[in-house]
Design an enzyme around this catalytic site. Structure first.
Site, short mmCIF file in Angstrom:
data_model
loop_
_atom_site.label_atom_id
_atom_site.label_comp_id
_atom_site.label_asym_id
_atom_site.label_seq_id
_atom_site.Cartn_x
_atom_site.Cartn_y
_atom_site.Cartn_z
N ILE A 67 0.84 -1.21 0.00
CA ILE A 67 0.00 0.00 0.00
C ILE A 67 0.88 1.26 0.00
O ILE A 67 0.62 2.22 -0.74
CB ILE A 67 -0.96 0.00 1.21
N ASP A 72 11.61 2.68 5.48
CA ASP A 72 11.20 1.27 5.44
C ASP A 72 12.41 0.41 5.80
O ASP A 72 13.52 0.69 5.33
CB ASP A 72 10.69 0.91 4.03
N SER A 112 -6.96 -1.12 10.85
CA SER A 112 -7.48 -2.31 10.17
C SER A 112 -8.88 -2.67 10.63
O SER A 112 -9.22 -2.52 11.80
CB SER A 112 -6.53 -3.47 10.48
N TYR A 145 -2.42 -9.07 16.22
CA TYR A 145 -2.34 -8.04 15.17
C TYR A 145 -3.46 -7.01 15.36
O TYR A 145 -3.23 -5.80 15.35
CB TYR A 145 -2.45 -8.70 13.79
N ASN A 195 -9.53 -5.46 3.92
CA ASN A 195 -8.86 -6.34 2.94
C ASN A 195 -8.49 -5.70 1.60
O ASN A 195 -9.20 -5.81 0.61
CB ASN A 195 -9.69 -7.60 2.70
N VAL A 196 -7.35 -5.06 1.62
CA VAL A 196 -6.87 -4.35 0.43
C VAL A 196 -6.19 -5.33 -0.52
O VAL A 196 -5.50 -6.25 -0.07
CB VAL A 196 -5.87 -3.25 0.86
N ASP A 201 -8.95 -16.06 12.85
CA ASP A 201 -9.70 -15.56 11.69
C ASP A 201 -11.04 -14.96 12.09
O ASP A 201 -11.70 -15.44 13.00
CB ASP A 201 -10.00 -16.75 10.77
#
Ligand code: NAD
Ligand code: UD1
Length: 317
Positions: A13, A32, A119, A143, A172-173, A273
């Site tokens: 992204i 980064d 997120s 996470y 969800n990209v 999940d």
């Protein structure tokens, strides 16, 4: 022309945000540590940006990157649910300590605004769909907990220090440059790669879990709007498309686009999940003027084309 900093700019992204800022004529500094990102992702703008290799927990490095910047797009994180279940401590370090360092360094450098990547995972298994920002977050993975902690720090820095912050809860990209090869890769590039190779993708669970798959260009647009002079500060908001598709539907669509089908292997559900995910995007529409421009099918088509071109150029895998 303004100066911007992008943390995690060599990632999926972050590289799209970086390329867009360069195309719009801005000066861009990227921080980064290449933990999951790749210099290849920045190939087309490599000569136009300043790249600072290093860790977002390094305050000194951040201050070099943020000095004179108008806004910071904070994308750096260990972005995998599975990885966080295996190793919660390193996820916490990169995502929570990293976000705190970004906020603190931005404050010290007099940056006007920090736009943080949060997120949809913070909602956990909220029973009601679509997910709205006024629902209580119930993280199900380390996470998700790390992303929620980052949001809280953003809120605190806005309230306490007057640093303008905004947390964007991405749903969800997917799109070009999303890594298909890592052990922690996301489902869209994994399924596309498997189908192009003619191998059988594994579906964790019955495939009826659903996601609000969001093409990356929509997320870039939301970031640029959020960095502008909108009235939102200290807020979190959803960035998705407001539609959800099951994994079985994803497979059927890919079969149509690619023109060949493969029989998936169904296996056990993945720990941590979430079952279903769909964004209510009313807040982002109202506050940012955000509206998704590229729908799921069109986004998938573009993503498949990118994977096909990459394979033709001999760099698959
Ligand atoms: P990515 O792994 O491609 O990008 C993350 C980048 O951060 C990488 O380039 C990596 O090298 C860098 N990074 C990681 N730890 C670092 C550290 N300690 N110091 C400096 N750099 C570091 O992942 P992505 O999908 O592009 O995700 C970008 C952001 O969006 C992340 O914050 C992620 O949590 C968030 N997000 C992603 C999605 C998605 O579906 N991809 C959804 C919701 C939120
Ligand atoms: C993704 C992002 C995360 C983000 C979250 C919220 C990645 C790697 N993770 O998590 O950063 O915060 O969205 O938007 O980008 N699956 C299979 N087979 C596979 C791989 C996955 O069936 O080979 C299933 C998973 O079990 C899950 C679904 O596909 O049910 C989506 O998984 P994944 O792409 O990893 O995304 P999230 O876990 O939703």
């Amino acid at each position: 022309m303004a100066c911007y900093a992008v943390t995690g700019g060599a990632g999926f992204i972050g590289s799209h945000i970086t390329v867009r800022l360069v195309r719009d004529g801005h000066q861009v500094r990227v921080v980064d540590d290449l933990a999951t990102g790749r210099m290849d992702n920045l190939e087309e703008v490599r000569d136009d940006i300043e790249f600072l290799e290093g860790d977002v927990c390094d305050g000194q490095l951040l201050r070099r990157a943020f000095d004179g910047a108008e806004a910071v797009f904070h994308q750096a994180a260990l972005a995998s649910v599975v990885r966080s279940v295996e190793d919660p401590v390193s996820t916490n370090r990169a995502n929570v300590e990293g976000t705190l360092q970004v906020l603190e360094s931005a404050r010290r450098c007099g940056v006007r605004r920090v736009v943080c990547a949060s997120s949809s995972s913070v909602y956990g298994d909220a029973a009601v769909l679509p997910k709205r920002e006024d629902m209580p977050p119930v993280p199900k993975s380390p996470y998700a907990a790390s992303k929620l902690a980052g949001e809280h720090y953003c809120q605190v820095y806005a309230g306490l220090f007057g640093l303008e912050t905004i947390s964007l809860r991405y749903f969800n990209v997917f799109g070009p440059r999303q890594d298909p090869a890592s052990r922690y890769a996301a489902v869209v590039p994994i399924f596309i790669t498997a189908m192009l190779e003619g191998s059988r993708p594994t579906v964790f669970g019955d495939g009826e879990q659903s996601r609000d798959f969001t093409y990356v260009e929509n997320v870039v647009e939301a970031n640029l709007l959020a960095a502008g002079h909108c009235r939102a500060s200290g807020m979190a908001m959803n960035v998705g498309c407001g539609e959800r598709y099951t994994l079985n539907e994803l497979l059927a669509l890919l079969e149509r686009i690619i023109g060949t089908g493969v029989e998936p292997i169904y296996s056990g559900e993945r720990p941590g999940d979430v079952r279903d995910s769909e964004a209510d995007i009313a807040r982002a529409r109202e506050v940012l003027g955000y509206s998704p421009r590229v729908g799921f099918e069109e986004g998938l088509r573009r993503t498949v084309e990118w994977h096909q071109a990459r394979r033709s150029a001999g760099c698959a895998g």
